[in-house]
Design a protein around this motif. Structure first.
Motif, mmCIF file in Angstrom:
data_model
loop_
_atom_site.group_PDB
_atom_site.id
_atom_site.type_symbol
_atom_site.label_atom_id
_atom_site.label_comp_id
_atom_site.label_asym_id
_atom_site.label_seq_id
_atom_site.Cartn_x
_atom_site.Cartn_y
_atom_site.Cartn_z
ATOM 1 N N SER B 154 1.029 -0.968 0.153
ATOM 2 C CA SER B 154 0.089 -0.271 0.146
ATOM 3 C C SER B 154 0.811 1.396 0.036
ATOM 4 C CB SER B 154 -0.623 -0.254 1.570
ATOM 5 O OG SER B 154 -0.377 -0.266 2.186
ATOM 6 N N ARG B 155 1.922 1.221 0.596
ATOM 7 C CA ARG B 155 2.863 1.896 0.462
ATOM 8 C C ARG B 155 3.737 2.723 -0.077
ATOM 9 N NH1 ARG B 155 4.648 6.109 4.803
ATOM 10 N NH2 ARG B 155 6.595 5.769 4.950
ATOM 11 N N PHE B 159 0.004 -0.207 -4.397
ATOM 12 C CA PHE B 159 -0.962 1.006 -5.244
ATOM 13 C C PHE B 159 -0.926 2.234 -4.979
ATOM 14 C CE2 PHE B 159 -2.513 -3.284 -2.477
ATOM 15 C CZ PHE B 159 -3.574 -3.795 -3.227
ATOM 16 N N PRO B 160 0.142 2.680 -4.199
ATOM 17 C CA PRO B 160 -0.024 3.888 -4.401
ATOM 18 C C PRO B 160 0.391 4.231 -5.947
ATOM 19 C CG PRO B 160 2.256 2.949 -3.645
ATOM 20 C CD PRO B 160 1.151 1.989 -4.092
ATOM 21 N N ARG B 161 -0.525 5.619 -5.877
ATOM 22 C CA ARG B 161 0.155 6.703 -7.261
ATOM 23 C C ARG B 161 1.138 7.022 -6.879
ATOM 24 N NH1 ARG B 161 -4.589 7.434 -10.116
ATOM 25 N NH2 ARG B 161 -5.601 5.612 -9.366
ATOM 26 N N TRP B 169 -3.021 1.094 -9.913
ATOM 27 C CA TRP B 169 -2.055 -0.287 -9.851
ATOM 28 C C TRP B 169 -2.644 -1.107 -10.813
ATOM 29 C CZ3 TRP B 169 -6.878 0.520 -6.805
ATOM 30 C CH2 TRP B 169 -6.994 -1.192 -6.990
ATOM 31 N N GLY C 83 -3.480 -1.172 4.840
ATOM 32 C CA GLY C 83 -4.101 0.392 4.221
ATOM 33 C C GLY C 83 -3.873 -0.379 2.907
ATOM 34 N N ASN C 84 -4.359 -1.521 2.563
ATOM 35 C CA ASN C 84 -4.462 -1.497 0.827
ATOM 36 C C ASN C 84 -5.468 -1.033 0.673
ATOM 37 O OD1 ASN C 84 -1.780 -2.984 0.804
ATOM 38 N ND2 ASN C 84 -3.340 -5.663 0.168
ATOM 39 N N VAL C 87 -5.580 2.891 0.309
ATOM 40 C CA VAL C 87 -4.653 3.368 -1.123
ATOM 41 C C VAL C 87 -5.342 3.022 -2.213
ATOM 42 C CG1 VAL C 87 -2.816 3.110 -2.070
ATOM 43 C CG2 VAL C 87 -2.481 3.178 0.555
ATOM 44 N N ALA C 88 -6.474 1.972 -2.277
ATOM 45 C CA ALA C 88 -6.873 1.854 -3.545
ATOM 46 C C ALA C 88 -8.107 2.938 -4.380
ATOM 47 C CB ALA C 88 -7.004 0.361 -3.262
ATOM 48 N N VAL C 93 -7.958 8.365 -3.560
ATOM 49 C CA VAL C 93 -7.314 8.587 -4.130
ATOM 50 C C VAL C 93 -7.722 10.424 -4.544
ATOM 51 C CG1 VAL C 93 -6.245 8.855 -6.759
ATOM 52 C CG2 VAL C 93 -6.627 6.589 -5.651
ATOM 53 N N GLY C 101 -3.818 8.808 -1.668
ATOM 54 C CA GLY C 101 -3.481 7.881 -2.571
ATOM 55 C C GLY C 101 -2.118 7.431 -3.181
ATOM 56 N N GLY C 103 -0.048 6.580 -0.608
ATOM 57 C CA GLY C 103 0.445 5.291 -0.074
ATOM 58 C C GLY C 103 0.579 6.191 1.887
ATOM 59 N N ALA C 140 -12.927 -2.101 -5.550
ATOM 60 C CA ALA C 140 -11.373 -1.987 -5.387
ATOM 61 C C ALA C 140 -10.922 -2.531 -3.998
ATOM 62 C CB ALA C 140 -11.351 -0.557 -5.207
ATOM 63 N N ASP C 143 -11.031 -6.090 -3.816
ATOM 64 C CA ASP C 143 -9.641 -6.930 -4.302
ATOM 65 C C ASP C 143 -8.718 -7.405 -3.962
ATOM 66 O OD1 ASP C 143 -11.849 -8.288 -5.896
ATOM 67 O OD2 ASP C 143 -10.860 -7.199 -8.154
ATOM 68 N N THR C 144 -8.463 -5.583 -3.418
ATOM 69 C CA THR C 144 -7.107 -5.621 -2.768
ATOM 70 C C THR C 144 -6.435 -6.065 -1.571
ATOM 71 O OG1 THR C 144 -7.836 -3.759 -1.871
ATOM 72 C CG2 THR C 144 -6.942 -3.839 -4.192
#
Lengths: 134, 417, 153
Positions: B154-155, B159-161, B169, C83-84, C87-88, C93, C101, C103, C140, C143-144
């Protein structure tokens, strides 16, 4: 008294692979002497067919032996989609480390993730406590 | 980045965006940290007591006794360090020098070879910030960050932009896992991203990938679907910025690192790939850096008491030294070798004069002759640590404590010597 | 959770169209998706013979603890706080591109997901793509999740 009682429980040779589990690891951070850590650590995850071969049920205890060492842990069905007969999983813990040989061939690295054990039903026996491992 | 962010010492990701609420010098509420970080930072339920020969003692007496044990020993071992600040590690190295000790850490039986190869520039690496900003293909090999490093995906890695990864992603990143079982991380990678290999199949799978990348037919003795290997080769080849997170599953499976070197060489001739070691303890890599600076070796060192010269080799590793009974006393800091070592060597460690320094009660403490509690690093004391990617991170103290920091305990032992 | 068929069996099955839908089956689908409640079926509410079924259906869809209006449930005992989902989530985002967004810790209260004490919490669920008129069946956050701790019912 059932006839089954006079038969020795079958033994099964298995390869153990160890892995990490965040719930078990978090329990360790709280205290390795708590019940919860034992509950999440002292387990062996087996293929359903190996469970049948051992004539045990999900959740019953088994003796896991390696060389001179042994621990009693709880057997669980692994839940993996793929079959893995002959391979069982144990979370990295003092219970798994008790079964690892110090034979490193001089490399300094024990075989933490891949070792052989013999498993047998320990019906009615309690799980080995963390302080009893020593 | 705001001032009220703290760094989490739960693992070597050292997440630096944690907010906390405190009450009576305890953390009561935490934001953004994962479950593992929360468990670490909120503190353990059974703190370590200060004892000499398993009887309650004051800190002065226990430090005296610890120094006496080290003085009496011919070949003491100083072990642990993964959960110590860099400042404490440097004092530990001084103590080892002064006492002619063996000094080693958990990297000795875990990520050591990879970190050594990185420091010797045999493997190309990058920072986690690069991963966030640039990585389009991330491979976790024998690693399950969903359990070991919960915020890795996530970080940073999936996943992150990031600067060059603005589209999320689904479009911008590919996640690959290579493992012998379908781990939680593999579940996220999905069936197309998961490559299941047999136990000990890693080296062969690496060679097959090299063949695939060289447009040869990738053969394996376990008959892995050639088409799938070629597809993976193609994905890796097309990567603009690739990363391989190396886990213990891979490391324990390789007899030597050659197959990994060969794969990385090949990848970097057709593409652009970097290695990140999936270091567990928050400052294990810091210990490797600090000892490397001092001796040129990252671990497995024995100091000569007269010359202060460092000798290095497998025979000086914690496991071999204990197995060969070469060690006659041990100081353990921020580690629980009685939990983590194979039982036969752990038993020997329990039999020799043993000092344990830790914030929490552990198995090693139950067999130790001296136990000295220290402040919880990153919460009750500050200091420097090195993230898994080699970046130095400053940890701030969050709450007050009466306990000495790990550095202070070691400094006082050093003075008593 | 009940299936569409189970819900359908509890409806009057008369296709009376009073709810605005052409069939009871269509109503069942919308009831399952929580676009309708049992109260939106007049015969079910008003006719004594349907009382038992009405009670059953209402019971099925009362907001049980932890269920938000979008039907989002976090099984906190399974959540690892990775935290997936934070962020996902496309809403997160958009609301916080530099924080959640990217992370990092969320920098605004407008995000849906935040991790508190190692477990994810859902807020602002009215912003969720599954909420309101033109819903998108976004997955989102499901699935994550490595431990399948999030579910929509």
């Amino acid at each position: 008294m059932g006839f089954g009682q006079f038969l020795a429980a079958p033994e099964l040779k298995l390869t153990i692979v160890t892995y990490r589990d965040i719930f078990q690891n978090s329990a360790l951070e709280v205290s390795r002497f708590d019940e919860k850590y034992e509950e999440l650590s002292a387990i062996i995850k087996l293929d359903p067919n190996d469970i049948s071969k051992l004539v045990i049920k999900d959740g019953e205890t088994v003796t896991v032996k390696s060389g001179a060492e042994k621990v009693v842990v709880k057997a669980q069905i692994s839940g993996y989609e793929e079959k893995h007969e002959g391979v069982a999983y144990m979370v990295n813990s003092p219970w798994s480390n008790a079964l690892i040989s110090d034979n490193t061939h001089g490399t300094g690295v024990p075989s933490f993730k891949n070792f052989e054990v013999v498993v047998q039903s320990a019906k009615g026996e309690k799980v080995t406590g963390i302080k009893e491992i020593f | 980045m705001t001032d009220n962010y703290y760094v989490c010492p739960g693992c070597a990701l050292l997440c630096d965006d944690i907010e906390v609420e405190t009450e009576d010098n305890k953390i009561t509420k935490m934001y953004t940290a994962c479950m593992k970080g929360v468990a670490r930072m909120k503190g353990c339920s059974s703190p370590l007591e200060c004892t000499v020969e398993q009887e309650a003692a004051d800190v002065d007496a226990s430090i005296e006794k610890a120094a006496a044990i080290l003085k009496d020993a011919k070949n003491p071992l100083i072990f642990g360090h993964g959960n110590s600040s860099s400042e404490a590690q440097k004092v530990a190295i001084e103590i080892a020098k002064r006492t002619g000790a063996y000094i080693d850490d958990t990297s000795s039986f875990c990520q050591g070879p990879i970190i050594e190869a990185i420091l010797q520039e045999k493997l190309k690496t990058c920072t986690l910030d690069d991963v966030r900003d640039k990585a389009d293909v991330t491979v976790f090999w024998g690693a399950d960050p969903a359990n070991s490093h919960p915020r890795h995906l996530s970080r940073y890695s999936y996943f992150p932009r990031g600067k060059e990864r603005q589209r999320g992603w689904e479009e911008d990143r590919t996640l690959i896992t290579v493992d012998i079982r379908k781990s939680d991380t593999s579940e996220i990678a999905g069936n197309s991203g998961f490559f299941q290999i047999p136990i000990k199949g890693d080296a062969e799978f690496m060679n097959a990938l090299v063949d695939g990348l060289s447009s040869k037919v990738p053969k394996t003795s376990f008959n892995f679907d050639k088409k799938k290997i070629l597809e993976l080769s193609n994905t890796l080849k097309k990567a603009k910025f690739g990363v391989i997170g190396v886990g213990l599953g891979l490391l324990y499976s390789l007899e030597e690192l050659e197959p990994l070197f060969a794969l990385m060489d090949k990848l970097n001739s057709v593409s652009n790939f970097h290695i990140i070691p999936m270091v567990g303890q928050y400052n294990m890599r810091g210990f490797n850096h600090n000892l490397f600076e001092e001796t040129g070796y990252i671990n497995r060192v024995k100091f000569d008491i007269e010359s202060g010269q460092a000798k290095h080799g497998a025979e000086y590793s914690v496991v071999e030294a204990l197995k060969e009974r070469s060690v006659d006393a041990a100081l353990v800091i921020g580690s629980d070798p009685l939990s983590s070592l194979p039982l036969p060597v752990a038993r020997y460690l329990a039999d020799i004069p043993l000092i344990d320094i830790d914030p929490c009660q552990n198995l090693t403490a139950t067999k130790a002759n001296v136990t000295i509690p220290c402040a919880l690093g990153g919460v009750e004391s500050g200091g420097t640590a090195v993230r898994m990617d080699g970046v130095e991170i400053e940890l701030k103290q969050i709450v007050e404590t009466d306990k000495l920091s790990d550095k202070e305990v070691l400094t006082r032992i050093m003075e008593a010597l | 959770m009940a299936s569409v068929m189970e819900i359908y069996q509890l409806l009057p099955k008369t296709n009376c169209k009073e709810c605005g839908k052409t069939t009871c089956m269509a109503f069942a689908v919308d009831l399952l998706a929580r676009k309708f409640s049992a109260d939106d079926c007049p015969p079910l509410v008003n006719e004594e013979k349907y009382k038992e079924n009405y009670d059953k259906l209402s019971g099925m869809f009362t907001p049980v603890a932890g269920v938000s209006e979008t039907g989002l449930i976090v099984h906190t005992e399974k959540c690892t706080g990775c935290g997936n989902c934070v962020v996902a989530c496309p809403v997160d985002v958009a609301a916080d591109p530099q924080g959640a967004g990217s992370g990092r810790a969320p920098t605004t209260d407008k995000v849906i997901f935040k991790v508190v004490d190692g477990v994810v919490t859902a807020n602002n669920v009215q912003e969720c793509r599954r909420f309101g008129e033109n819903i998108i069946l976004c997955v989102a956050c499901i699935d994550t999740c490595p431990t399948k701790a999030i579910e929509f019912v």
